[in-house]
Design an enzyme around this catalytic site. Structure first.
Site, PDB file in Angstrom:
ATOM      1  N   HIS C 114       0.808  -1.220   0.000  1.00 58.49           N
ATOM      2  CA  HIS C 114       0.000   0.000   0.000  1.00 58.49           C
ATOM      3  C   HIS C 114       0.842   1.271   0.000  1.00 58.49           C
ATOM      4  O   HIS C 114       0.327   2.360   0.226  1.00 58.49           O
ATOM      5  CB  HIS C 114      -0.914   0.037   1.226  1.00 58.49           C
ATOM      6  CG  HIS C 114      -1.861  -1.126   1.317  1.00 58.49           C
ATOM      7  ND1 HIS C 114      -1.535  -2.295   1.962  1.00 58.49           N
ATOM      8  CD2 HIS C 114      -3.103  -1.308   0.824  1.00 58.49           C
ATOM      9  CE1 HIS C 114      -2.543  -3.144   1.879  1.00 58.49           C
ATOM     10  NE2 HIS C 114      -3.515  -2.579   1.187  1.00 58.49           N
ATOM     11  N   ASP C 216      33.970 -30.186  17.468  1.00 57.28           N
ATOM     12  CA  ASP C 216      34.078 -31.518  16.857  1.00 57.28           C
ATOM     13  C   ASP C 216      35.180 -31.555  15.802  1.00 57.28           C
ATOM     14  O   ASP C 216      34.917 -31.645  14.608  1.00 57.28           O
ATOM     15  CB  ASP C 216      32.732 -31.913  16.229  1.00 57.28           C
ATOM     16  CG  ASP C 216      32.724 -33.376  15.793  1.00 57.28           C
ATOM     17  OD1 ASP C 216      33.808 -33.968  15.644  1.00 57.28           O
ATOM     18  OD2 ASP C 216      31.625 -33.927  15.607  1.00 57.28           O
ATOM     19  N   HIS C 219      35.561 -35.222  13.758  1.00 58.16           N
ATOM     20  CA  HIS C 219      34.942 -35.640  12.498  1.00 58.16           C
ATOM     21  C   HIS C 219      35.854 -35.371  11.302  1.00 58.16           C
ATOM     22  O   HIS C 219      35.719 -35.984  10.260  1.00 58.16           O
ATOM     23  CB  HIS C 219      33.599 -34.917  12.286  1.00 58.16           C
ATOM     24  CG  HIS C 219      33.740 -33.563  11.652  1.00 58.16           C
ATOM     25  ND1 HIS C 219      34.298 -32.494  12.303  1.00 58.16           N
ATOM     26  CD2 HIS C 219      33.412 -33.100  10.409  1.00 58.16           C
ATOM     27  CE1 HIS C 219      34.299 -31.440  11.503  1.00 58.16           C
ATOM     28  NE2 HIS C 219      33.764 -31.778  10.340  1.00 58.16           N
ATOM     29  N   HIS C 224      36.388 -35.644   6.349  1.00 59.74           N
ATOM     30  CA  HIS C 224      37.107 -34.792   5.392  1.00 59.74           C
ATOM     31  C   HIS C 224      38.405 -35.407   4.874  1.00 59.74           C
ATOM     32  O   HIS C 224      39.283 -34.692   4.387  1.00 59.74           O
ATOM     33  CB  HIS C 224      37.397 -33.430   6.036  1.00 59.74           C
ATOM     34  CG  HIS C 224      36.147 -32.690   6.414  1.00 59.74           C
ATOM     35  ND1 HIS C 224      35.122 -32.457   5.527  1.00 59.74           N
ATOM     36  CD2 HIS C 224      35.732 -32.159   7.600  1.00 59.74           C
ATOM     37  CE1 HIS C 224      34.148 -31.794   6.148  1.00 59.74           C
ATOM     38  NE2 HIS C 224      34.488 -31.614   7.396  1.00 59.74           N
ATOM     39  N   ASP C 367      30.105 -32.385   4.569  1.00 60.81           N
ATOM     40  CA  ASP C 367      29.466 -32.175   5.871  1.00 60.81           C
ATOM     41  C   ASP C 367      27.949 -32.340   5.803  1.00 60.81           C
ATOM     42  O   ASP C 367      27.329 -32.933   6.689  1.00 60.81           O
ATOM     43  CB  ASP C 367      29.761 -30.768   6.393  1.00 60.81           C
ATOM     44  CG  ASP C 367      31.107 -30.674   7.101  1.00 60.81           C
ATOM     45  OD1 ASP C 367      31.481 -31.635   7.804  1.00 60.81           O
ATOM     46  OD2 ASP C 367      31.773 -29.640   6.937  1.00 60.81           O
TER      47      ASP C 367
END
Lengths: 106, 185, 452
Positions: C114, C216, C219, C224, C367
């Protein structure tokens, strides 16, 4: 006929000031690079106050829908749909007072 | 020619369509490339189709106002790919590892290429090529990613073979609607 | 129309889903819709959340659009150089007033519905003209975009909260700023973001990436392996002095793990010039930060500022995991560089984060699927009743450490993740900041004072 509006010392460079003279709609007075400009304090687009806007790059910017009007020529930029150019009143600085002809010039 | 290889510069409107034979050759090249990528033959792709002086760029696409001077993307800012041969080869090395988990189990690929336009340039054997693509990746049971976009390629013939020297890739997504890009475009 | 800032409540049943004694987390926290709504109320409507880097909006009128939780927010530089942030929603019918990601020198924001127009200060400047102006009951001055309750910045990073009762940003961080300075204050001149942002969608719960970055490193060796092989030609090396130097530290759920190996993270970007740059930087920063933090600038390390702002020292990726429902996030990632770094170093960081931690990067690539399936399998009714194991390194607390916060020996450790979920439980349980700032996750010194 020219109407006295205010002390010209009250109008600071780069700012827009709203002034009312009895019997006339409010006007906006701006000073840019020393020169005075007087125009209706009503954006020709949607009637908003131009004194609530600001001056940028030699243009009056309406603070509501951001229409930009060139000081002097009144040419509109960034034009909202249907927005015409801005008209200015003839004005002068007479002995430290701002005077203007408060009739819309053709 | 230097302008044509400037990765930051768009093709603009090209008006020198090549003859039918060259168009067929370039089209075949693009289809072969798509088939190699579908089959994840990335090493072969980089060894046989990519020029050593490759520039390969896929910027992220911003949503901006039409009057925004920056525009949708800008070279030198963030990108999904802004690769020379070195960067492409690093990516290929990862695909070659058995522990590239995002591709093990294998991803099922389909690279569809269309809207191909081939134009001559000021240099013999250098072609400016527009194309559009649909890239579909599906893995595991029902994980599917689809990316649509357009490309502006420069192909150069040397020793009788066409190789890719420059590729600009513009996808239509703002937020990438995928978790990764485990493919080339 | 005054802003409405929703009040916090208390969800002790949800808080109990984090079992500190057994070091277990109930999987329902990753998929349950009621718990997710409680997170929006208890965490995202209260905590200080990252908005932007000052360098993204240097001039008056410069703005960007982001999220606080699921709330769409505009961040805009004012004419007086301060920064304001508002809900991106018109108070008239609620439509978004800003449709773009970012822009420069905005005069304001006009709603497409508007034509209601708001200044960069959020105040209603006018409507479509000539209609409301003739309505004598219309009071423009009372209407504006809803501002955040508090906004502040820390060394270039702008944060905001929707909770007027929240403590200052500095108190929200507590002594964790000691760790933030590793990245934010390692060179005179401060930091900036490289232009642009990479946005992507991952179908996972927001806590999985947040806990991944909070502590972490474990991991990395499995997830990786392929990325490390591609860039380094071998596995990531924790270095000879791991046992002596590696640590995890946590304050109020914010956590950092670091190996203090100087350049392990930077090395993974794949550009030797960056390694040289960080070696020099680390030497130079010794006076500024001391030995430990100077060694952390490029080290194998990761960090999350509770709840959802994470970064990697040395790799210089900064990111927010915006929640988009219990099973979905929008990831926005930027690259941080020192302002005084040479241009070619900034350019290599831009490429380095692209090659590693972006959707096509060789690390981030692997990931997403882990987090997606860690989330999705819990749709299984029986599956989600099996608790998750967070008990690595239970006996590793280093109470004698002179570093701030809860310090644990060894970066291969679940300690920060346990404290991240303990902080999560505190937000679920407490409806006030006195309890929130004096619970188990508070820095040990402060807890001792509170007990007296």
């Amino acid at each position: 006929m020219m109407i006295e509006l205010c002390d010209s010392g009250a109008i600071r460079d780069g700012e827009i000031t709203r002034v009312t003279a009895p019997g006339f709609p409010a006007v906006a007075i701006a000073r840019h690079n020393g020169a005075l400009y007087v125009f209706p304090d009503r954006c020709p687009h949607a009637d908003e106050s131009l004194a609530e806007g600001w001056i940028e790059d030699g243009r009056v910017v309406c603070g509501v829908h951001f229409a930009e009007f060139e000081l002097g020529s009144g040419e509109v930029h960034n034009r909202p749909v249907g927005c015409p150019n801005l008209s200015f009143f003839r004005c002068e600085d007479r002995d430290g007072k701002v005077f203007a002809t408060l009739a819309v010039e053709a | 020619m230097p302008d044509l290889l400037n990765i930051a510069r768009p093709f603009g409107d090209l008006d020198r369509p090549v003859d039918v034979e060259t168009e067929r050759e370039v089209t075949r090249w693009l289809h072969l490339e798509a088939r190699l990528l579908d089959a994840e033959r990335y090493q072969e792709w980089i060894d046989t189709m990519i020029a050593p002086d490759i520039r390969y760029w896929m910027p992220d696409m911003d949503t901006r106002r039409r009057d925004d001077p920056r525009g949708t993307f800008r070279h030198g800012e963030s990108a999904y790919f802004d690769d020379s041969w070195h960067e492409l080869s690093v990516r290929v090395r990862r695909y070659n590892e058995p522990s590239a988990w995002a591709d093990n189990p294998a991803t099922r690929h389909a690279h569809l290429i269309s809207n191909i336009e081939v134009h001559a340039t000021d240099d013999d054997g250098v072609y400016a090529v527009f194309s559009a693509f649909t890239n579909v990746r599906n893995r595991n049971e029902a994980d599917q990613d689809i990316v649509h976009g357009r490309r502006e390629d420069v192909l150069r013939r040397s020793d009788g073979r066409l190789k890719l020297v420059r590729r600009r890739i513009f996808i239509v997504q703002n937020i990438l609607l995928s978790k990764n890009l485990n493919t080339f475009f | 129309m005054r802003p409405v800032y929703p009040r916090a409540s208390s969800y002790p049943d949800f808080a109990r889903l984090v079992d500190r004694d057994k070091a277990q987390v109930d999987r329902r926290v990753f998929v349950d819709k009621a718990i997710y709504q409680a997170e929006l109320q208890q965490i995202f409507a209260r905590a200080w959340l990252f908005l932007a880097h000052e360098s993204q909006i240097p001039n008056p009128g410069d703005f960007l659009r982001t999220s606080m939780g699921e709330d769409d927010v505009i961040v805009v530089r004012q004419r007086d150089k301060t920064v304001k942030a508002f809900l991106n929603s018109c108070p008239h019918r609620g439509n978004r007033v800003c449709m773009v990601d970012a822009g420069t020198r905005a005069r304001g924001f006009i709603c497409n519905y508007h034509g209601w127009s708001f200044g960069i200060d959020g105040a209603l400047r006018g409507t479509d003209g000539k209609v409301y102006e003739t309505d004598e009951t219309f009071e423009k001055a009372q209407i504006g975009l809803t501002p955040v309750a508090q906004i502040d910045s820390y060394k270039g990073l702008i944060f905001a909260t929707f909770d007027p009762q929240a403590p200052s940003l500095e108190d929200f961080f507590g002594p964790f700023t000691w760790y933030l300075d590793i990245m934010l204050d390692n060179d005179e001149g401060g930091t900036e973001f490289v232009g642009g942002a990479i946005r992507s969608i991952i179908d996972c719960n927001w806590k999985f990436p947040a806990e991944n970055f909070v502590g972490d490193i474990l991991h990395a060796f499995w997830t990786h392996q392929s990325g490390a092989q591609a860039i380094l030609g071998g596995a990531v090396d924790l270095g000879k002095r791991y046992d002596e130097l590696a640590f995890q530290a946590s304050v109020y759920g914010h956590g950092i793990e670091s190996n203090l190996d100087k350049v392990g993270n930077t090395r993974t970007l794949g550009y030797p010039e960056l390694v040289d740059y960080v070696f020099d930087l680390s030497e130079k920063a010794r006076d500024r930060l001391g030995d430990i933090r100077a060694r952390a600038i490029g080290a194998i390390s990761s960090c999350t500022v509770f709840p959802n702002f994470s970064f990697l020292p040395g790799q210089n990726t900064f990111r927010v995991w915006h929640p988009r429902g219990p099973g979905k996030i929008e990831l926005v990632a930027w690259t941080l560089v020192n302002k005084n770094a040479p241009e070619h170093i900034k350019e290599l960081y831009r490429k380095g984060t692209m090659m590693t931690f972006s959707p096509g990067g060789v690390f981030e690539m692997d990931d997403g699927e882990n987090w997606e399936y860690a989330t999705r399998v819990n749709e299984g009714f029986v599956t989600r009743h099996q608790p998750l194991h967070y008990a690595l390194g239970l006996g590793t607390e280093d109470a004698a450490s002179e570093m701030p916060g809860h310090v644990h020996r060894g970066s291969l450790n679940d300690a920060n993740q346990r404290l991240f979920y303990t902080r999560w439980a505190e937000f679920m349980k407490y409806d006030n900041w006195t309890d929130l700032q004096n619970g188990e996750t508070a820095p040990p010194v402060r807890r001792a004072q509170a007990a007296e």
